[in-house]
Enzyme design. Structure first.
Site, PDB file in Angstrom:
ATOM      1  CG  HIS A 291      -0.604   0.028   2.521  1.00 28.61           C
ATOM      2  ND1 HIS A 291      -1.502   0.008   3.568  1.00 28.61           N
ATOM      3  CD2 HIS A 291       0.617   0.088   3.082  1.00 28.61           C
ATOM      4  CE1 HIS A 291      -0.835   0.059   4.707  1.00 28.61           C
ATOM      5  NE2 HIS A 291       0.446   0.105   4.448  1.00 28.61           N
ATOM      6  CD  GLU A 292      -0.690   5.100   1.782  1.00 28.96           C
ATOM      7  OE1 GLU A 292      -0.713   5.889   0.836  1.00 28.96           O
ATOM      8  OE2 GLU A 292      -1.613   4.981   2.612  1.00 28.96           O
TER       9      GLU A 292
END
Lengths: 600, 600
Positions: B438-439
């Protein structure tokens, strides 16, 4: 149909790389032929697709439960054991005398690979039974064989390996389960065993433990351990099955491998647990290790099987998932491309394929050595035996460790989806994680390789390995396009000689603690060279095939092989250089680091 | 008390390494002093120990459920959000104007580290709220700030980042959620967002999405994306909260990070979902990235927090678990030793410590740059900004990737027990796995580093980094016992120069595809050098302290630091050599490999 292994690759390894049919020229295997080998693999695949793979998720989500002292497993386990037994899969590698087909271990290995890739937990039940039954046929009396083996190989009774105790995990010599001699031909067993896979369950009528224990008065340590058959239910004088005083104390809730129970067992709480000696008193550890070596190869095989399943899931996703555009292409009106077209994704796929197919090749090589050892004599037999001994820790540990990395990369290929239970890769990563732990942790394999195998018989096995690799290098040097790889491997072998020489010198000057302080790094270093050798062997077969006429699909396959070999040499063998830097570093920091320096 | 972080190490980094109190000489931070920083950390630790850590296992075992369209989370979430709000933790880093304490980011980072180590899922709710509220304060109108920020920072309303869509994960420019202008000051939002962390739950009164969408008629690609506030419940004309036409389509069942929901949201199914523009039209992606860069550092921080918790669990186990004897000691009558005394176990612990403390140091360094950037001007401000930009992908990706390895090694330290749910390490491995995804995945970070950051402003940031490292090397060269490390780092910097030069040349000659084909390897290569630099900085502080008078416990701590630095240089920096071999290899196999070669 969901793909979890490549049949094409299995055929390539069995036929083109290892020429398994040559085994049929030996008496022991003479009733087989290549067509039969093909059929066995086809049948295994059908069986795996139909019966095992569909249960993968279900067995993971419905793990065993301990209910009223008995372990309840998924209802399919009963069917699986029955079908494995009736299909002859449990005993396929046994001699005819013991109810088997005398199938070469390399073919048996191929079927184990297929089963483990389809559903590792499901495959563990019959595989454990095979190992336990084999141990009885190898060392047990005829009466023990008659009592236990037929019911085990037909899948009615489960077999287990009961070694570990709370205080004796890696340090098996610390086993304290006791066996007290009686005058009735059996021993009374008392003790606790932990982490016993399939240690109890309701998918079979009985569970037969091949258990290590210490006979009263036996010498301390490894030299006082004996092997016993200890059944859950014993046959009484009326030929009925009666409880044998084994209690399931608990079952473990595990990260993965959830389809099969791991139990803690307590024997002799009522002083009525009977065991029967298998083989020679106080030789239990050595008997067990005959089986254990095979079990270690099967652990490596299962790891690469799970990594194979994860790889094909990832490959499928990357072919279908569209995301992003070529780097040089910034036009947002252009359609997004399948992510398999991104170099970084291809790198991740090549990594997985190189681990899966490189490891599988090594393991089938080991199986082939085992098969040849069985049918050859004298020096030749010794050679295969030594090579098998030497390479077993590599075949166990490298696929186990890299299987974790490989399934982890499979998750990465899926992005966020890989983190979710909707796709199987997260389960594969959980399942594969056990293999670097059970049947001897990676650290134990490392001590086995560097502390025992490299130096045994004055390095005879190590030198035999060098000869084998040289043969491969010489063959490769004759084939256009393989010179680079042959030379890279030759350089790596030179580096191996330097590193080993450095360590042996350190052994002499500074002792065993220094010699073995980075054994785990040496294991990885050695493994990278071993797997490169296997890739060069595969490269030779692929280049030969590409030199002849072959279909478009075959051409893709062989070209893929050559690319994957190239990948392994350039991205993975190159890591051996860094390991060599550390291995030849004189600083003994892990010896000098004191436990209190971890405190604050 | 269970240890999940080292307070001593935090103090070491904050006080001795980064001398955070120097920040208080700047106006913006002038109301703080060192004692207050200590108090903040003590309070955070108390809070984490009392409220968060005890819920670690429970929140994992009782993941969110979707019931009647609403996400039900563990009942403790309500309390956590409330306490975070009331304790001022959500807004601690905000300026006074926006209800915060103007706490330096390095201290705020230390508290985030503590919270994530105690219970990552629990910490995600308030941390996400911080990020979302910060975005509103940075770019939102006063009216938006007034409506949303106070309720978010007091923990009553949850904040989220709503970026990802089914067809737009790594490729954010492919966002298709639409925003249709109305004449009432708001936009009508229609679309689907996936993987939205804390995207809906019953632990708060409302959920405020900071959402990317495309205003009708906006240019295609990244240049047509705008940022909106889209609340779950909107404030109507009577000041009541009414539903804003957002439906929770599903929640994901995840490998880890199970204490917090990830939701798929559908906006505007009844054509009545309203959003309010934040900042400038079509500048949404750039607004979001201001927050995203901070979020990426927090992801790295959370990874190393989880790895920290796993490390201390492993350390505790290895101190107490007895197994085996010294290698040279074969007497079975001798007691077994704590496994921390085995070199291979010490190696595994040193690895974990080197990753945790090396990564944490880098992240706090980045926080310090952010703090200095905030309060300095002109060239100095630019310098800190550039260094922060350059190091952000490293601070995000290295701890995320190595956090997986580190928690995996923590499991290995536990042996079979590590594979069981009775110990927390298996959860840590599952929890940490999200961070490489994620990110921005690791691959995306790699493209950011090599494709953007290294070359930005003609390599200005890259050269500034070289200057920073040189300063450290020069300091180290003056300190007895550090010459070796200073020289090793200098050699590595030379290697970095060679590799970067090689790649830039390839860029010019062969294009961007070749340049970026091994960006992920470059990221790892670069990271190993960056972390070595951080270890040398820590080595300098430790050697200085050891040169003075210090308590026995402090001496152990500093000696442990020096050993861990030594470990990182000898075992981990050495891996950069192998990466360099590959990075300067002219063979472009991942470019040339064709998707069809994966078929068989």
């Amino acid at each position: 149909m969901t793909k979890f292994i490549s049949k094409r690759n299995l055929q390539f390894l069995i036929k083109e790389v290892f020429e398994t049919k040559t085994l049929t020229s030996y008496d022991y295997y003479s009733e087989h032929n290549e067509k039969m080998f093909d059929m066995v693999i086809d049948e295994a695949l059908k069986f795996a697709v139909k019966l095992m793979y569909p249960l993968l998720d279900e067995m993971d989500k419905n793990p065993p439960e301990l209910v009223d002292g008995e372990v309840k497993v998924h209802s399919a386990v009963k069917k699986i054991m029955k079908e494995f037994g009736q299909g002859g899969w449990i005993a396929s590698g046994f001699s005819k005398v013991h109810g088997g087909d005398q199938l070469p271990f390399i073919i048996k290995g191929a079927t184990s690979f297929i089963f483990a890739a389809a559903n590792y937990s499901a495959s563990a039940y019959p595989e454990l039974t095979t190992g336990a039954a084999e141990l009885i046929t190898s060392f047990g009396s005829q009466s023990l064989i008659d009592t236990y083996v037929p019911k085990m190989i037909n899948g009615k009774w489960q077999g287990t390996m009961a070694l570990t105790e709370p205080q004796a995990g890696s340090s098996l010599s610390d086993i304290i389960t006791t066996a007290t001699r009686t005058d009735k031909g059996h021993f009374k067993i008392k003790g606790v065993k932990t982490f016993i896979s399939a240690g109890d369950h309701d998918g079979v009528e009985n569970v037969i433990h091949l258990m290590l224990a210490r006979i009263d008065g036996a010498p301390p340590g490894a030299k006082g351990i004996s092997l016993f058959v200890v059944p859950k239910l014993r046959v009484d004088s009326d030929d009925d099955l009666v409880p044998n005083d084994i209690t399931v104390a608990s079952i473990y809730h595990k990260l993965g491998y959830r389809g099969a129970p791991a139990a803690e067992l307590s024997m002799g709480e009522k002083d009525d647990c009977r065991g029967w000696l298998v083989g020679i008193e106080n030789k239990g550890l050595s008997h067990m290790f005959q089986m254990m070596n095979e079990a270690r190869i099967l652990v490596g095989l299962a790891s690469c099987a799970i990594a194979s399943a994860a790889y094909y899931a990832a490959l499928d996703h990357t072919e279908n998932r569209r995301q992003g555009r070529p780097l040089a292409q910034k036009d947002p009106f252009i359609d997004q491309i399948p992510i398999i077209e991104h170099t970084d994704v291809k790198r991740m796929l090549l990594f997985q394929r190189s681990i899966v197919e490189g490891s599988l090749s090594l393991i089938l090589q080991c199986c082939m050595y085992a098969d040849l050892m069985k049918v050859t004599k004298g020096e030749e037999k010794e050679k295969y035996g030594l090579l098998l001994d030497l390479l077993t820790p590599v075949a166990k540990a490298f696929p186990s460790e890299q299987g974790i990395v490989s399934t982890n990369i499979a998750i990465q290929c899926f992005g966020g989806y890989g983190y979710c239970e909707d796709f199987p890769v997260e389960q594969y990563m959980r399942d594969v994680r056990i293999h670097a732990i059970h049947e001897g942790t990676t650290g134990i394999q490392a001590l086995d390789l560097l502390g025992r195998k490299i130096v045994m018989e004055n390095g005879k096995a190590a030198f035999l390995f060098v000869d084998e690799v040289k043969k491969t290098i010489n063959t490769a040097l004759e084939i256009p396009g393989l010179e680079f790889f042959a030379n890279q491997l030759a350089n790596a072998m030179k580096m191996l000689e330097n590193v080993t020489g450095f360590l042996i010198t350190a052994y002499g000057k500074k002792g065993v603690d220094v010699y073995l302080s980075d054994a785990t790094l040496f294991l990885e270093f050695y493994s990278r060279i071993v797997i490169s050798w296997q890739w060069l062997i595969q490269g030779i077969a692929s280049k030969k095939a590409l030199g002849g006429s072959c279909s478009k699909k075959d051409r893709w396959f062989y070209k893929g092989k050559v690319f994957t070999m190239n990948y392994f040499f350039r991205y993975e063998l190159s890591k051996a250089d860094s390991l060599a830097i550390r291995l030849m570093d004189e600083d003994n920091l892990t010896l000098e680091m004191k436990p209190e320096y971890f405190k604050d």
